[in-house]
Write an enzyme that holds these catalytic residues in place. Structure first.
Site, short mmCIF file in Angstrom:
data_model
loop_
_atom_site.label_atom_id
_atom_site.label_comp_id
_atom_site.label_asym_id
_atom_site.label_seq_id
_atom_site.Cartn_x
_atom_site.Cartn_y
_atom_site.Cartn_z
CG HIS A 1 46.92 38.20 41.79
ND1 HIS A 1 46.51 37.71 43.01
CD2 HIS A 1 48.19 37.78 41.64
CE1 HIS A 1 47.49 37.02 43.56
NE2 HIS A 1 48.53 37.04 42.75
N GLY B 1 51.49 39.79 41.09
CA GLY B 1 50.80 40.81 40.33
C GLY B 1 51.72 41.61 39.43
N GLY B 2 52.66 40.91 38.77
CA GLY B 2 53.69 41.58 37.95
C GLY B 2 53.15 42.28 36.71
CG ASP C 1 50.97 31.29 41.68
OD1 ASP C 1 51.53 31.83 42.64
OD2 ASP C 1 50.37 31.93 40.78
CG HIS C 2 48.34 32.41 45.04
ND1 HIS C 2 48.47 33.27 46.10
CD2 HIS C 2 48.76 33.10 43.95
CE1 HIS C 2 48.94 34.44 45.68
NE2 HIS C 2 49.13 34.35 44.39
P1 13P Z 1 49.33 38.92 37.25
O1 13P Z 1 48.25 38.06 36.68
O2 13P Z 1 48.84 40.24 37.70
O3 13P Z 1 50.50 39.04 36.33
O4 13P Z 1 49.84 38.22 38.59
C1 13P Z 1 50.38 36.93 38.55
C2 13P Z 1 50.63 36.39 39.90
O5 13P Z 1 50.93 37.10 40.82
C3 13P Z 1 50.52 34.94 40.08
O6 13P Z 1 50.73 34.54 41.39
#
Ligand code: 13P
Length: 287
Positions: free
Chosen positions: A177, A208-209, A84-85
């Site tokens: 996020h 950013g779910g 991730d990222h």
């Molecule tokens: P949240 O921490 O807001 O759920 O976002 C997670 C995310 O987008 C990880 O890449």
């Protein structure tokens, strides 16, 4: 079974649902997420940030743990192990560590540099049968106590990155996020529609779910989002359940201090959060 994420997201986009990307932090997170996906017959993506990878002892440790757990728990739904990222170097480390998918986040570079680096990594990922996500338009979030609002991606830049052969695209549409501030304006669906028009059937990723209202989630899925990332919400539910256990004095009753007991409420809380996401995103009973 560990697979790359291309097929699962291509299927999700065709059938109008999204696959949950759940960030993992340790063994409990991994086990809770895998077992829930198996129970609910949902494909799942395990997201690992560079920080979480370091915390767990390195990407090779994560890869060995996830692969072994997938086998020993008999996980018979598709699972992608996804960086991730990632930085450019982080992506290469994960290719070598046995991940099945990577995200290169070049959104902070000027677009030409983002394109150059993404192009190289697409080639490397595909040579190793891995899927690759790229990003355009920075996603907001908290840094040093200040919450930055999410940027909206430029749709022409999205098109240029999409044409590099990536498997899915993260585009900023006002998402952030962590927790959303009170004055958050919501997702920008106009931007989402314009991006969709430029990229066709390429699956979109919503970062950013945590804390996005359900109606906005459903609308985003209807407009081409096929992967939704959730991290903070599992952290909060784990922490709340652990707090309750300790505050009620359970760790002081009998062998309540045993980590297998102490961490059990948090483990169950992650399972409930993941279950809820699978149901809302519509990925239940797809396998
Ligand atoms: P949240 O921490 O807001 O759920 O976002 C997670 C995310 O987008 C990880 O890449």
């Amino acid at each position: 079974m560990i697979v790359n994420a291309k097929k699962m997201l291509d299927e999700a986009i065709k059938s109008h649902y999204a696959v949950p990307h759940i960030n993992i932090n340790n063994l409990e997170w991994t086990k809770a997420t895998l077992l829930t996906a198996k129970d609910l017959r949902s494909p799942i993506i395990l997201g690992v940030s560079e920080g979480a990878g370091k915390y767990m002892g390195g990407f090779k440790v994560v890869s060995a743990m996830v692969r072994a757990m997938d086998e020993s728990l008999g996980i018979d739904v598709p699972v992608a192990l996804h960086l991730d990222h990632g930085t450019y170097e982080g992506c290469i480390d994960c290719i070598n560590a046995g991940f099945s998918s990577i995200m290169f986040d070049g959104s902070h570079f000027k677009i030409d540099e983002n394109i150059e680096k993404t192009k190289e990594l697409v080639k490397m990922a595909h040579n190793n049968n891995m899927s690759i996500e790229a990003e355009v338009g920075a996603i907001g979030g908290e840094e040093d106590g200040v919450i930055g609002m999410g940027e909206c991606a430029d749709h022409d830049e999205c098109k240029r990155i999409a044409e590099l052969g990536i498997d899915f695209l993260a585009a900023g549409i006002g998402n952030i996020h962590g927790k959303y501030p009170e004055n958050w304006k919501g997702l920008n669906f106009k931007t989402l529609e314009m991006i969709k028009e430029k990229i066709g059937l390429l699956p979109l990723v919503l970062h950013g779910g945590t804390g996005i209202p359900i109606d906005m989630i459903k609308k985003a899925i209807s407009l081409g989002v096929a992967k939704i990332n959730v991290n903070t919400e599992c952290q909060i539910s784990f922490a709340e359940a652990t707090r309750k256990y300790i505050e009620s004095g359970k760790d002081r009753e009998g062998k309540g201090f045993d980590p297998r007991k102490l961490l059990a409420p948090g483990f169950d809380a992650i399972k409930s959060t993941v279950k809820e996401k699978i149901e809302i995103f519509g990925s239940k009973s797809r396998v």
